[in-house]
Design a protein around this motif. Structure first.
Motif, short mmCIF file in Angstrom:
data_model
loop_
_atom_site.label_atom_id
_atom_site.label_comp_id
_atom_site.label_asym_id
_atom_site.label_seq_id
_atom_site.Cartn_x
_atom_site.Cartn_y
_atom_site.Cartn_z
N GLY A 30 0.83 -1.21 0.00
CA GLY A 30 0.00 0.00 0.00
C GLY A 30 0.86 1.25 0.00
N PHE A 31 1.92 1.25 0.82
CA PHE A 31 2.81 2.41 0.84
C PHE A 31 3.54 2.56 -0.49
CE2 PHE A 31 6.76 4.66 1.58
CZ PHE A 31 6.34 5.73 2.36
N ALA A 32 4.00 1.43 -1.05
CA ALA A 32 4.71 1.48 -2.33
C ALA A 32 3.79 2.02 -3.42
CB ALA A 32 5.20 0.08 -2.71
N PHE A 61 1.84 7.44 5.42
CA PHE A 61 2.34 7.16 6.76
C PHE A 61 1.20 7.04 7.76
CE2 PHE A 61 6.74 8.49 5.61
CZ PHE A 61 7.41 7.43 6.20
N ALA A 62 0.14 7.80 7.55
CA ALA A 62 -1.00 7.76 8.47
C ALA A 62 -1.68 6.40 8.50
CB ALA A 62 -2.01 8.84 8.09
N LYS A 63 -1.44 5.57 7.49
CA LYS A 63 -2.11 4.27 7.41
C LYS A 63 -1.38 3.17 8.19
CE LYS A 63 -3.79 5.29 2.74
NZ LYS A 63 -3.70 4.89 1.30
N LEU A 119 7.49 -1.78 10.93
CA LEU A 119 7.47 -1.42 9.52
C LEU A 119 7.50 0.09 9.34
CD1 LEU A 119 7.38 -2.43 6.66
CD2 LEU A 119 4.88 -2.55 6.80
N ARG A 120 6.79 0.79 10.21
CA ARG A 120 6.79 2.24 10.14
C ARG A 120 8.20 2.79 10.35
NH1 ARG A 120 3.11 6.47 10.81
NH2 ARG A 120 4.04 8.37 11.64
N GLN A 125 9.40 11.35 6.41
CA GLN A 125 8.18 12.14 6.31
C GLN A 125 8.45 13.65 6.36
OE1 GLN A 125 5.24 10.98 9.21
NE2 GLN A 125 3.56 12.01 8.17
N ASP A 126 9.63 14.01 6.78
CA ASP A 126 10.00 15.42 6.94
C ASP A 126 10.38 16.01 5.57
OD1 ASP A 126 11.05 17.88 7.55
OD2 ASP A 126 12.52 17.15 8.99
#
Length: 271
Positions: free
Chosen positions: A90-92, A176-178, A184-185, A210-211
């Protein structure tokens, strides 16, 4: 202005067709390199964006580096392995969607402003912060001139900051919110990044992917390294990712032209 807006919409539709699906990183990387060539080597953002896409393809995929980490970590728990792989996928997918949006922006902004005698006419459509950068790039390429490194670095920064703030940042935040898996995060938050043209022992160890400001700083360093090793090396090193086919490296402009024709013909048939 209405005619110009219509032309910009047409270019964005063309870029969307060329971008393909989020997973079609190969074709976007090839066409980003073509933008770099068409700029006379002055639009460094396009070349470095191609490397970013190719690196991410090998790192975030479930079959890539992080996917293998998950497989080892949950080798004895098939259910959790599947769940973690689904999260990573999902992130990919979200990252590839952001890359697709960056391509559409880069393609349409570059070629629209290239068509204009006065690129400032496109200020409302493209953005006042980008038009001066595009104008400088086009003027230099028309004269067959490679701009000084300091100027190209400033142009790179102008495009980079807009894309990271407007396009990439919101998508990264959304993905990232998911995450509900701390391990993993943490892995995705602190990726070790090494583009193919980096010197052997050079890595970027992110503290917080994320920054936006950290991503911008690291991207600036990507430009400086590219300038140090030479842009021929930057191009040649794309072979290392093993994503682009051998024929691309034989004749990049010819490959991109044929690919563009094929993709646009396919889009017309589908329509």
């Amino acid at each position: 202005m209405s005619d110009l807006a219509a032309r910009y919409a047409a270019l964005r539709a063309e870029a969307t067709a060329l971008a393909g699906q989020p997973a079609d990183i190969r074709q976007r990387a090839a066409l980003l390199h073509r933008i770099y060539l068409d700029s006379g080597g002055n639009h460094a953002f396009a070349e470095i964006a191609a490397h970013g896409a190719l690196w991410a393809y090998g790192f975030f995929e479930t079959t890539g580096t992080l996917g293998r980490v998950i497989s080892y970590r949950y080798a004895l728990n098939g259910r959790e392995m599947i769940r973690r792989h689904a999260m990573l996928q999902g992130f990919a997918d979200g990252f590839k969607e952001a890359n697709r949006s960056v391509f559409v922006d880069t393609y349409s902004q570059f070629y629209l402003t290239a068509e204009l005698n006065d690129p400032t006419d496109a200020t409302v459509l493209v953005g006042g912060d980008l038009v001066p950068a595009m104008a400088t790039i086009h003027e230099a390429s028309r004269r067959g001139r490679l701009l000084d490194a300091d100027v190209r670095r400033e142009l790179f920064q102008s495009v980079l900051r807009r894309e990271q703030t407007v396009t990439v940042g919101p998508k990264v935040d959304e993905e990232f919110a998911k995450f509900d898996c701390p391990i993993l995060r943490a892995c995705v938050m602190k990726p070790p990044v090494r583009f193919a043209y980096f010197p052997r022992w050079t890595w970027f160890w992110f503290r917080n992917f994320q920054d936006t400001e950290e991503r911008v700083r690291r991207a600036h360093r990507c430009f400086d390294i590219a300038e140090a090793v030479g842009w021929t090396r930057v191009f040649d090193s794309m072979q290392t990712y093993r994503v682009l086919p051998p024929e691309f490296f034989v004749d990049p402009p010819g490959y991109a032209a044929a690919l563009k024709g094929q993709l646009l013909s396919g889009a017309k048939l589908a329509a």
